[in-house]
Write an enzyme that holds these catalytic residues in place. Sequence first.
Site, short mmCIF file in Angstrom:
data_model
loop_
_atom_site.label_atom_id
_atom_site.label_comp_id
_atom_site.label_asym_id
_atom_site.label_seq_id
_atom_site.Cartn_x
_atom_site.Cartn_y
_atom_site.Cartn_z
N TYR A 177 0.84 -1.43 -0.02
CA TYR A 177 -0.01 -0.10 -0.05
C TYR A 177 0.94 1.15 -0.13
O TYR A 177 1.60 1.65 1.09
CB TYR A 177 -1.08 -0.06 1.32
CG TYR A 177 -1.90 1.14 1.37
CD1 TYR A 177 -2.28 1.81 0.28
CD2 TYR A 177 -2.74 0.96 2.42
CE1 TYR A 177 -3.11 2.78 0.35
CE2 TYR A 177 -3.66 2.14 2.76
CZ TYR A 177 -3.87 2.95 1.70
OH TYR A 177 -5.01 3.89 1.87
N LYS B 182 -1.44 -1.50 -4.10
CA LYS B 182 -2.52 -0.31 -4.06
C LYS B 182 -1.70 0.81 -4.45
O LYS B 182 -0.93 1.45 -3.21
CB LYS B 182 -3.52 -0.42 -2.79
CG LYS B 182 -4.36 0.67 -2.89
CD LYS B 182 -5.24 0.78 -1.63
CE LYS B 182 -6.11 1.94 -1.86
NZ LYS B 182 -6.96 2.08 -0.56
#
Length: 303
Positions: A149, A177
């Site tokens: 992330y 992500k």
Amino acid sequence: MTAGGPQTAVMITSPPFGRALCAMITPFTEDGERLDLDAAGALAARLIADGCDGLVLSGTTGESPTTSDAEKTALITAVRQAVGPDVPLIAGVGSADTRHTAGLARAAEDAGADGLLVVTPYYSRPPQTAVETHFRRVADAVGVPVMLYDIPGRTGTRIEVETVLRLAEHPRITAVKDCSGDLLGATRVIARTGLAYYSGNEELNLPLYAVGGAGYVSTVANVAPAALRAVLDAFDRGDTARAARLNARVMELAERMMHGGLPGTVTAKALLGAGPVREPLWSADAETTGELRELYTALLNGV
């Protein structure tokens, strides 16, 4: 070799968690003191019915900084019961502490998570060698896939492209992500690895998908899952003009929800009527909520 020099083939693989993922809110009781697990299960089931392939729990939108370890585990259990065994659930387990993150990762795996969302350690601003070691230690602690992330606007630290390239060699680090806003960097990684790149910024959902991204992890999907998915569906059919038109309409709502001065968690809960947020966040006032609902209604009528 072409006249433009050597070309690198894009390594396209099937997205490990599907294309359309929702960064799901976490419903609380009216006093904000407890999880509303019934509401969480009902929302999760509706999101899957309306076009989401999978759900990300306890991420930024899920208010992970203000939920306890036990609440995170309980949320996974409740949502799994609601959506059944076949829907991919990715659990946010990131923290500023590597040992704590590894413990959260093991607990999430035991609770039934199919994958883990691991954010860059925040506040301490570690160098890239320490960032890389952090992710490797977490991935080594579990047997399920890990999604990196990258959200430097919140953590203060970027996962640099060269770091991502090295981490891609780990067998359980399978996805990213991307909230960096660096389309060039993402394109470089997509071209050189098999990582599934998910857009974490709605405005880059379509551009990143067009250069080989896997799809998106979206806050706006809490309220408009079908509209967001329709953009990818149109693109996959080769109707890029329609994809662009649909994307432009959805971006009107995304801009107001994500860049209108309030966090997406607050605006999503306002639109859903999904109860309070936990402090230090504050719920949207009546005027803001009314403006959001007017724009939301216009979107649904126009798509």
